[in-house]
Design an enzyme around this catalytic site. Structure first.
Site, PDB file in Angstrom:
ATOM      1  N   SER A 182      -7.047  -5.982   1.890  1.00 24.61           N
ATOM      2  CA  SER A 182      -6.279  -4.884   2.474  1.00 24.61           C
ATOM      3  C   SER A 182      -7.227  -3.835   3.038  1.00 24.61           C
ATOM      4  CB  SER A 182      -5.400  -4.228   1.398  1.00 24.61           C
ATOM      5  OG  SER A 182      -4.830  -3.013   1.853  1.00 24.61           O
ATOM      6  N   TYR A 195      -3.752  -0.519  -6.973  1.00 28.44           N
ATOM      7  CA  TYR A 195      -3.631  -1.565  -5.950  1.00 28.44           C
ATOM      8  C   TYR A 195      -4.894  -1.643  -5.098  1.00 28.44           C
ATOM      9  CZ  TYR A 195      -1.998  -3.812  -1.616  1.00 28.44           C
ATOM     10  OH  TYR A 195      -1.868  -4.621  -0.501  1.00 28.44           O
TER      11      TYR A 195
END
Length: 290
Positions: A182, A195
């Site tokens: 990400s 995350y």
């Protein structure tokens, strides 16, 4: 078939309340294939792809794109039954083969089962896409409970480790592993602290594993998406954040899943035979801190 090239620039306020999110309940529905992605050119002919989180979002787009390129697809999903069956039907509608394997990738025994079922059905695994993930926004690190921290790491990192450990015993020279990281692994995120940490771990895993497996001829690469309209968004962000999701991107919008699929197909194919330990950034031109 969900076909469009008029990608939305904003989304109505919505919140699903529980993860994993359900794609069929999203408004608008994510775009996972378009007229521009045609029959395919056989780049993955006779290959077998196992993809975690392949039932919806980026995973659905990649699964269908891989089938169009000739791959047989094994989709590992948690409990999103309708989404998984929809993806399977889309693959079969274009003449592809698809196996659905339901279970929890945080359990090593299940990962063994998923690999075994895939081998029993298709006789091999050539491409492993580690894509499943969860995220739980919190305004302060003190608000991240032990339960949340464990779930986020066990799903995003442990699940990837377990699946890779099982898969590589069946992989050979020329096969590949692709990990979904990400943009948050590079730039961080104010409210996705745990995350972002897992995605940083996966980025390092990609680089380390690429070095570790190079002698076996197994390539390991990653894709680092920016904002993408997937079930993870309405299932984790509140209504106000969903309304603004992606609007601060240089392109002025979030990506649609179809816009990520090509990066995975490229990395899985022989077109990327000299690419190893790399990350493709599909983020609309956002500045990445490396």
């Amino acid at each position: 078939m969900n076909e469009s090239t008029n990608f939305p620039t904003k989304f109505p306020a919505q919140h699903q309340g529980i993860q994993p999110g359900i794609e069929k309940d999203m408004n608008p529905l994510p775009i996972y294939q378009t007229q521009g992605y045609g029959i395919g050119s056989g780049r993955l002919k006779d290959k077998v792809m196992l993809i975690t989180g392949g039932d919806s979002g980026i995973g659905r787009a990649v699964s269908i794109a891989a089938a169009r390129e000739g791959a047989k697809v094994s989709i590992v999903y948690f409990n999103e039954e309708e989404d998984a069956l929809k993806t399977k039907s889309e693959i079969e509608a274009i003449g592809g083969e698809c196996l659905l394997v339901k279970g929890d990738i945080t359990k090593k025994d299940f990962c063994t089962t998923a690999i075994t079922e895939t081998i029993n059905r298709f006789s091999s695994i050539n491409i492993l896409v580690s894509n499943a993930a969860v995220q739980f926004p919190q305004n302060k690190i003190e608000d991240i409970s032990e339960e949340q921290l464990r779930r986020t790491f066990e799903t995003n990192v442990f699940g990837a480790f377990f699946m890779i450990q099982e898969a590589i015993t069946h992989m050979k020279k020329g096969d590949s592993i692709i990990i979904t990281t990400s943009i948050t692994a590079y730039n961080g995120h104010e409210t996705l602290i745990d995350y972002s940490s897992t995605k940083g771990a996966l980025t390092t895993l990609t680089r380390s594993l690429a070095t570790n497996l190079v002698s076996k001829g197994i390539r390991v690469n990653a894709v680092a998406p920016g904002p993408v309209w997937t079930p993870l968004i309405p299932s984790s962000f509140d209504e106000k954040k969903v309304e603004k999701f992606g609007t601060d991107n240089p392109l002025g919008r979030a990506a649609q899943p179809i816009e990520l699929a090509g990066a995975y197909i490229f990395l899985a194919s022989q077109d990327a035979s000299f690419i190893n330990g790399a990350t493709i950034h599909v983020n609309g031109g956002a500045m990445v801190v490396i």
